[in-house]
Design a protein around this motif. Structure first.
Motif, PDB file in Angstrom:
ATOM      1  N   LYS A  61      41.484  44.870  40.336  1.00 31.31           N
ATOM      2  CA  LYS A  61      42.607  43.936  39.881  1.00 31.31           C
ATOM      3  C   LYS A  61      43.983  44.621  40.122  1.00 31.31           C
ATOM      4  O   LYS A  61      44.276  45.352  39.230  1.00 31.31           O
ATOM      5  CB  LYS A  61      42.704  43.120  38.656  1.00 31.31           C
ATOM      6  CG  LYS A  61      41.300  42.637  38.493  1.00 31.31           C
ATOM      7  CD  LYS A  61      40.841  41.188  39.191  1.00 31.31           C
ATOM      8  CE  LYS A  61      39.635  40.597  38.876  1.00 31.31           C
ATOM      9  NZ  LYS A  61      39.449  39.313  39.571  1.00 31.31           N
ATOM     10  N   ASP A  63      46.896  43.562  39.472  1.00 30.57           N
ATOM     11  CA  ASP A  63      48.084  42.811  38.807  1.00 30.57           C
ATOM     12  C   ASP A  63      47.309  42.667  37.144  1.00 30.57           C
ATOM     13  O   ASP A  63      46.108  42.533  37.239  1.00 30.57           O
ATOM     14  CB  ASP A  63      48.772  41.658  39.177  1.00 30.57           C
ATOM     15  CG  ASP A  63      47.622  40.487  39.367  1.00 30.57           C
ATOM     16  OD1 ASP A  63      46.515  40.574  39.421  1.00 30.57           O
ATOM     17  OD2 ASP A  63      48.347  39.206  39.268  1.00 30.57           O
ATOM     18  N   ASN A  66      45.376  39.593  36.566  1.00 31.11           N
ATOM     19  CA  ASN A  66      44.190  39.476  37.264  1.00 31.11           C
ATOM     20  C   ASN A  66      44.179  38.053  38.129  1.00 31.11           C
ATOM     21  O   ASN A  66      43.108  37.607  38.225  1.00 31.11           O
ATOM     22  CB  ASN A  66      43.030  39.487  36.353  1.00 31.11           C
ATOM     23  CG  ASN A  66      42.587  40.727  35.481  1.00 31.11           C
ATOM     24  OD1 ASN A  66      41.966  40.808  34.712  1.00 31.11           O
ATOM     25  ND2 ASN A  66      43.517  41.669  35.935  1.00 31.11           N
ATOM     26  N   THR A  67      45.062  37.981  38.888  1.00 32.29           N
ATOM     27  CA  THR A  67      45.272  36.816  39.790  1.00 32.29           C
ATOM     28  C   THR A  67      44.848  36.984  41.025  1.00 32.29           C
ATOM     29  O   THR A  67      44.694  35.878  41.786  1.00 32.29           O
ATOM     30  CB  THR A  67      46.567  36.170  39.771  1.00 32.29           C
ATOM     31  OG1 THR A  67      47.527  37.490  40.327  1.00 32.29           O
ATOM     32  CG2 THR A  67      47.167  35.661  38.498  1.00 32.29           C
ATOM     33  N   TYR A  68      44.419  38.224  41.429  1.00 26.25           N
ATOM     34  CA  TYR A  68      44.040  38.592  42.679  1.00 26.25           C
ATOM     35  C   TYR A  68      42.816  39.535  42.613  1.00 26.25           C
ATOM     36  O   TYR A  68      43.277  40.445  41.778  1.00 26.25           O
ATOM     37  CB  TYR A  68      45.212  39.036  43.565  1.00 26.25           C
ATOM     38  CG  TYR A  68      44.869  39.531  45.156  1.00 26.25           C
ATOM     39  CD1 TYR A  68      44.773  40.407  45.346  1.00 26.25           C
ATOM     40  CD2 TYR A  68      44.755  38.332  46.088  1.00 26.25           C
ATOM     41  CE1 TYR A  68      44.481  40.965  46.619  1.00 26.25           C
ATOM     42  CE2 TYR A  68      44.344  38.630  47.421  1.00 26.25           C
ATOM     43  CZ  TYR A  68      44.486  39.844  47.619  1.00 26.25           C
ATOM     44  OH  TYR A  68      43.797  40.331  49.137  1.00 26.25           O
ATOM     45  N   THR A  69      41.980  39.762  43.443  1.00 24.86           N
ATOM     46  CA  THR A  69      41.148  41.041  43.687  1.00 24.86           C
ATOM     47  C   THR A  69      41.272  41.771  45.022  1.00 24.86           C
ATOM     48  O   THR A  69      41.161  41.197  45.908  1.00 24.86           O
ATOM     49  CB  THR A  69      39.687  40.369  43.383  1.00 24.86           C
ATOM     50  OG1 THR A  69      39.484  39.974  42.050  1.00 24.86           O
ATOM     51  CG2 THR A  69      38.739  41.282  43.351  1.00 24.86           C
ATOM     52  N   SER A 105      47.360  48.428  45.334  1.00 23.27           N
ATOM     53  CA  SER A 105      48.552  47.388  45.569  1.00 23.27           C
ATOM     54  C   SER A 105      49.324  47.776  44.531  1.00 23.27           C
ATOM     55  O   SER A 105      49.160  48.007  43.367  1.00 23.27           O
ATOM     56  CB  SER A 105      48.103  46.024  45.379  1.00 23.27           C
ATOM     57  OG  SER A 105      49.089  45.191  45.401  1.00 23.27           O
ATOM     58  N   TYR A 108      53.239  43.892  42.106  1.00 24.55           N
ATOM     59  CA  TYR A 108      52.391  42.391  42.077  1.00 24.55           C
ATOM     60  C   TYR A 108      52.275  41.860  43.431  1.00 24.55           C
ATOM     61  O   TYR A 108      52.687  40.926  43.967  1.00 24.55           O
ATOM     62  CB  TYR A 108      53.468  41.386  41.347  1.00 24.55           C
ATOM     63  CG  TYR A 108      53.286  41.778  39.781  1.00 24.55           C
ATOM     64  CD1 TYR A 108      52.187  41.497  38.871  1.00 24.55           C
ATOM     65  CD2 TYR A 108      54.168  42.624  39.373  1.00 24.55           C
ATOM     66  CE1 TYR A 108      52.017  41.724  37.606  1.00 24.55           C
ATOM     67  CE2 TYR A 108      54.063  43.106  37.896  1.00 24.55           C
ATOM     68  CZ  TYR A 108      53.099  42.280  37.189  1.00 24.55           C
ATOM     69  OH  TYR A 108      52.886  42.648  35.844  1.00 24.55           O
ATOM     70  N   LEU A 109      51.597  42.713  44.439  1.00 25.11           N
ATOM     71  CA  LEU A 109      51.126  42.457  45.637  1.00 25.11           C
ATOM     72  C   LEU A 109      52.127  42.342  46.567  1.00 25.11           C
ATOM     73  O   LEU A 109      51.975  41.828  47.639  1.00 25.11           O
ATOM     74  CB  LEU A 109      50.313  41.116  45.674  1.00 25.11           C
ATOM     75  CG  LEU A 109      49.138  40.866  44.706  1.00 25.11           C
ATOM     76  CD1 LEU A 109      48.632  39.371  44.825  1.00 25.11           C
ATOM     77  CD2 LEU A 109      48.207  41.795  44.973  1.00 25.11           C
TER      78      LEU A 109
END
Length: 128
Positions: A61, A63, A66-69, A105, A108-109
């Motif tokens: 993850k 961020d 855990n909004t993205y993998t 990353s 935050y992406l």
């Protein structure tokens, strides 16, 4: 033969902003590696050798919320070499199947780091 496996259960246990139980950003739960080489000892092939290696990195993850993998990846490397007294030559082949993967990353992406594509490296060494 050299190999390892790592399991890391890095989760938030207490925080004012990040939900408890979220995985810590950038830490894959599973990683593993296996590398083996063989050098011939017979007269006609003495000094020649080769090797193969495998690397696995589980998803992570990027961020803290855990909004993205970032997905897991599996890489294969290989090597061919010749060594004789003071001279050696080697060819290393990395990511031989040209797997597209992401190493990390940040921000935050806003910045995703792509892994290296297939690469080859030739080294020649003479010691004196």
């Amino acid at each position: 033969m050299i190999g390892f496996y790592g399991y890391t259960d890095a989760r938030v246990t207490k925080d004012n902003d990040i939900p408890v139980g979220n995985r810590v950003e950038g830490v894959p739960e599973h990683v593993a590696s296996l590398w083996t080489t063989y050098t011939f000892g017979a007269d006609s092939l003495k000094g020649f050798g080769g090797g193969i290696g495998f690397n696995y990195v589980g998803d992570n993850k990027p961020d803290s919320l855990n909004t993205y993998t970032i997905p897991s990846y599996f890489l294969t490397d290989a090597a061919l070499y010749y060594r004789n007294n003071n001279f050696s030559i080697g060819l290393n082949l990395n990511n031989i199947f040209n797997v597209r993967y992401y190493e990390a990353s940040f921000d935050y992406l806003q910045r995703i780091i792509h892994g290296r594509p297939y690469t080859a490296q030739l080294t020649v060494k003479w010691e004196f």
